[in-house]
Design an enzyme around this catalytic site. Structure first.
Site, PDB file in Angstrom:
ATOM      1  N   GLY A 273     -20.551 -22.482  10.284  1.00 20.64           N
ATOM      2  CA  GLY A 273     -19.421 -23.544  10.398  1.00 20.64           C
ATOM      3  C   GLY A 273     -19.213 -24.320   9.157  1.00 20.64           C
ATOM      4  O   GLY A 273     -18.605 -25.414   8.937  1.00 20.64           O
TER       5      GLY A 273
ATOM      6  N   GLU B 213     -27.004 -23.325  18.197  1.00 21.51           N
ATOM      7  CA  GLU B 213     -26.353 -24.591  18.897  1.00 21.51           C
ATOM      8  C   GLU B 213     -27.048 -24.798  20.115  1.00 21.51           C
ATOM      9  O   GLU B 213     -27.128 -25.778  20.508  1.00 21.51           O
ATOM     10  CB  GLU B 213     -24.961 -24.458  18.803  1.00 21.51           C
ATOM     11  CG  GLU B 213     -24.426 -24.403  17.568  1.00 21.51           C
ATOM     12  CD  GLU B 213     -22.913 -23.693  17.517  1.00 21.51           C
ATOM     13  OE1 GLU B 213     -22.041 -23.383  18.383  1.00 21.51           O
ATOM     14  OE2 GLU B 213     -22.649 -23.392  16.356  1.00 21.51           O
TER      15      GLU B 213
ATOM     16  N   ASN C 148     -17.720 -15.009  18.625  1.00 19.87           N
ATOM     17  CA  ASN C 148     -18.044 -16.180  19.623  1.00 19.87           C
ATOM     18  C   ASN C 148     -17.253 -17.238  19.468  1.00 19.87           C
ATOM     19  O   ASN C 148     -17.119 -18.094  18.577  1.00 19.87           O
ATOM     20  CB  ASN C 148     -19.658 -16.671  19.032  1.00 19.87           C
ATOM     21  CG  ASN C 148     -20.035 -17.866  19.905  1.00 19.87           C
ATOM     22  OD1 ASN C 148     -19.311 -18.223  20.862  1.00 19.87           O
ATOM     23  ND2 ASN C 148     -21.207 -18.274  19.322  1.00 19.87           N
ATOM     24  N   TRP C 149     -16.367 -17.321  20.526  1.00 17.22           N
ATOM     25  CA  TRP C 149     -15.363 -18.674  20.883  1.00 17.22           C
ATOM     26  C   TRP C 149     -15.897 -20.037  20.676  1.00 17.22           C
ATOM     27  O   TRP C 149     -15.112 -20.931  20.694  1.00 17.22           O
ATOM     28  CB  TRP C 149     -13.980 -18.135  21.757  1.00 17.22           C
ATOM     29  CG  TRP C 149     -13.523 -16.829  21.562  1.00 17.22           C
ATOM     30  CD1 TRP C 149     -13.521 -16.314  20.736  1.00 17.22           C
ATOM     31  CD2 TRP C 149     -12.240 -16.451  22.095  1.00 17.22           C
ATOM     32  NE1 TRP C 149     -12.606 -15.153  20.581  1.00 17.22           N
ATOM     33  CE2 TRP C 149     -11.829 -15.174  21.875  1.00 17.22           C
ATOM     34  CE3 TRP C 149     -11.898 -16.870  23.604  1.00 17.22           C
ATOM     35  CZ2 TRP C 149     -10.818 -14.757  22.239  1.00 17.22           C
ATOM     36  CZ3 TRP C 149     -10.606 -16.284  24.124  1.00 17.22           C
ATOM     37  CH2 TRP C 149     -10.139 -15.051  23.409  1.00 17.22           C
ATOM     38  N   LYS C 150     -17.184 -19.953  21.236  1.00 12.12           N
ATOM     39  CA  LYS C 150     -17.887 -21.179  21.354  1.00 12.12           C
ATOM     40  C   LYS C 150     -16.732 -22.149  22.645  1.00 12.12           C
ATOM     41  O   LYS C 150     -16.376 -21.301  23.147  1.00 12.12           O
ATOM     42  CB  LYS C 150     -17.972 -22.134  20.038  1.00 12.12           C
ATOM     43  CG  LYS C 150     -18.747 -20.952  18.997  1.00 12.12           C
ATOM     44  CD  LYS C 150     -19.385 -21.998  17.702  1.00 12.12           C
ATOM     45  CE  LYS C 150     -19.927 -21.007  16.991  1.00 12.12           C
ATOM     46  NZ  LYS C 150     -20.472 -21.501  15.878  1.00 12.12           N
TER      47      LYS C 150
ATOM     48  N   GLY D 100     -17.821 -16.846  14.305  1.00 10.81           N
ATOM     49  CA  GLY D 100     -17.235 -18.061  15.041  1.00 10.81           C
ATOM     50  C   GLY D 100     -15.745 -18.396  14.804  1.00 10.81           C
ATOM     51  O   GLY D 100     -15.006 -17.780  15.285  1.00 10.81           O
ATOM     52  N   GLY D 101     -15.498 -19.188  13.614  1.00 11.34           N
ATOM     53  CA  GLY D 101     -14.194 -19.482  13.343  1.00 11.34           C
ATOM     54  C   GLY D 101     -13.400 -18.570  13.229  1.00 11.34           C
ATOM     55  O   GLY D 101     -12.307 -18.537  13.617  1.00 11.34           O
TER      56      GLY D 101
ATOM     57  N   SER E 203     -20.234 -18.416   8.882  1.00 17.37           N
ATOM     58  CA  SER E 203     -19.099 -18.569   7.872  1.00 17.37           C
ATOM     59  C   SER E 203     -18.583 -17.224   7.294  1.00 17.37           C
ATOM     60  O   SER E 203     -18.272 -17.028   6.281  1.00 17.37           O
ATOM     61  CB  SER E 203     -19.436 -19.573   6.633  1.00 17.37           C
ATOM     62  OG  SER E 203     -19.712 -20.887   7.094  1.00 17.37           O
TER      63      SER E 203
ATOM     64  N   HIS F  32     -28.666 -18.788  20.495  1.00 19.11           N
ATOM     65  CA  HIS F  32     -27.730 -19.303  19.305  1.00 19.11           C
ATOM     66  C   HIS F  32     -28.443 -20.687  19.106  1.00 19.11           C
ATOM     67  O   HIS F  32     -28.718 -21.646  19.775  1.00 19.11           O
ATOM     68  CB  HIS F  32     -26.441 -19.465  19.962  1.00 19.11           C
ATOM     69  CG  HIS F  32     -25.390 -19.751  19.009  1.00 19.11           C
ATOM     70  ND1 HIS F  32     -25.193 -20.926  18.389  1.00 19.11           N
ATOM     71  CD2 HIS F  32     -24.639 -18.821  18.371  1.00 19.11           C
ATOM     72  CE1 HIS F  32     -24.359 -20.940  17.238  1.00 19.11           C
ATOM     73  NE2 HIS F  32     -23.870 -19.639  17.364  1.00 19.11           N
TER      74      HIS F  32
ATOM     75  N   GLU G 144     -28.505 -15.621  12.038  1.00 20.81           N
ATOM     76  CA  GLU G 144     -27.432 -16.560  11.765  1.00 20.81           C
ATOM     77  C   GLU G 144     -28.126 -18.030  11.281  1.00 20.81           C
ATOM     78  O   GLU G 144     -28.928 -18.633  11.864  1.00 20.81           O
ATOM     79  CB  GLU G 144     -26.794 -17.074  13.183  1.00 20.81           C
ATOM     80  CG  GLU G 144     -25.913 -16.000  13.513  1.00 20.81           C
ATOM     81  CD  GLU G 144     -24.952 -16.568  14.576  1.00 20.81           C
ATOM     82  OE1 GLU G 144     -23.713 -16.431  14.326  1.00 20.81           O
ATOM     83  OE2 GLU G 144     -25.025 -17.345  15.488  1.00 20.81           O
TER      84      GLU G 144
HETATM   85  P1  13P Z   1     -18.915 -19.641  12.018  1.00 24.55           P
HETATM   86  O1  13P Z   1     -18.383 -18.324  11.815  1.00 24.55           O
HETATM   87  O2  13P Z   1     -17.747 -20.423  12.495  1.00 24.55           O
HETATM   88  O3  13P Z   1     -19.966 -20.107  10.817  1.00 24.55           O
HETATM   89  O4  13P Z   1     -20.076 -19.285  13.347  1.00 24.55           O
HETATM   90  C1  13P Z   1     -21.087 -18.585  13.276  1.00 24.55           C
HETATM   91  C2  13P Z   1     -21.526 -18.629  14.609  1.00 24.55           C
HETATM   92  O5  13P Z   1     -22.332 -19.372  14.777  1.00 24.55           O
HETATM   93  C3  13P Z   1     -21.311 -17.423  15.478  1.00 24.55           C
HETATM   94  O6  13P Z   1     -22.367 -17.453  16.696  1.00 24.55           O
END
Ligand code: 13P
Length: 248
Positions: free
Chosen positions: A168, A95, A9-11, A227-228, A206, A93, A162
């Site tokens: 994050g 967010e 997920n590149w957000k 994510g990251g 994470s 998600h 998640e």
């Molecule tokens: P991180 O891997 O950056 O913690 O993000 C996880 C995430 O929200 C993937 O959708």
């Protein structure tokens, strides 16, 4: 046996040229893996990324969807506009839930829309820090899964656990906790009429190459929603490799 999945997920990250460079690097480094690889770039790069992956076995996904088919919904993207461009869509998600007001009922509408359009939903659920501290993780996840699936007949689905506090933060969940919640998700899938053994359950929050082998070694965790680490082609390719090794 469930095929492992690693979804990136590149957000809201990457410029156009960064997206191009990143997808090509991932394609080169992770092409041969038996794991299902799904890249979820920002909408604006979805077409570019999908084209860059043509001829590979990697897939693309949207980071969110809107449930109406068309109309006066400024800024929204309909599932029908995504068909042919991607196979997956993340819904629920944290967010979206936390920053953009997606309730359990809105998530349910998005699941219905995805299924109707033939997009595979990646249903994301997870408790926040306060709920976690209060010992309410199980109750929260049960409610999120039950409400999201209340309106749909059994249908192919991916679930992702998640925990909000792990996203994050560098503070990934303990693998035993994640395994336990994965079994809770499967139990809710069963209650909703799904065959829980056929639904991949991913862990997200994470994820790094250091902690990922511990997650995918769990019997009910079939991969990751990342994510990251998905913004670094080498790290992401390592995660794909680790998921393949754990499964085969
Ligand atoms: P991180 O891997 O950056 O913690 O993000 C996880 C995430 O929200 C993937 O959708």
């Amino acid at each position: 046996m469930r095929r492992p999945i690693v979804a990136g997920n590149w957000k809201m990250n990457t410029t156009r040229s960064e997206a191009e460079e990143l997808v090509l690097a991932i394609r080169t480094l992770a092409a041969a893996a038996p794991t299902e690889v799904v890249i979820c770039p920002p909408y604006v790069w979805l077409d570019l990324v999908s084209r860059a992956l043509e001829g590979s076995n990697m897939k693309t996904g949207a980071q969110d969807v809107y449930w109406e088919e068309s109309g006066p919904f400024t800024g929204q993207i309909a599932v029908t506009q995504l068909v042919g461009m991607c196979e997956y869509a993340i819904v629920g998600h944290s967010e979206r839930r936390r920053l953009f007001g997606d309730t359990d009922e809105i998530v349910a509408r998005k699941v219905v829309a995805c299924m109707g359009a033939g997009l595979m939903p990646i249903l994301a659920v997870g408790e926040d820090a306060e709920e976690h501290a209060a010992g309410r993780a199980e109750a929260v996840v049960r409610r999120q899964v039950a409400t999201a699936l209340a309106e749909v007949p059994p249908h192919p689905l991916v679930a992702a656990y998640e925990p909000v506090w792990a996203i994050g933060t560098g503070d990934a969940a303990n693998r035993e906790h994640a395994q336990w919640i994965a079994t809770v998700i499967r139990d809710e899938l069963r209650i909703a009429g799904f065959d829980p053994e056929t639904v991949p359950v991913l862990y997200g929050g994470s994820v790094t190459p250091d902690n990922f082998p511990g997650f995918v070694a769990q019997p009910d965790i079939d991969g990751g929603l990342v994510g990251g680490a998905s913004l670094d082609a080498r790290k992401f390719a390592t995660l794909v490799e680790q998921a393949s090794t754990a499964a085969y």
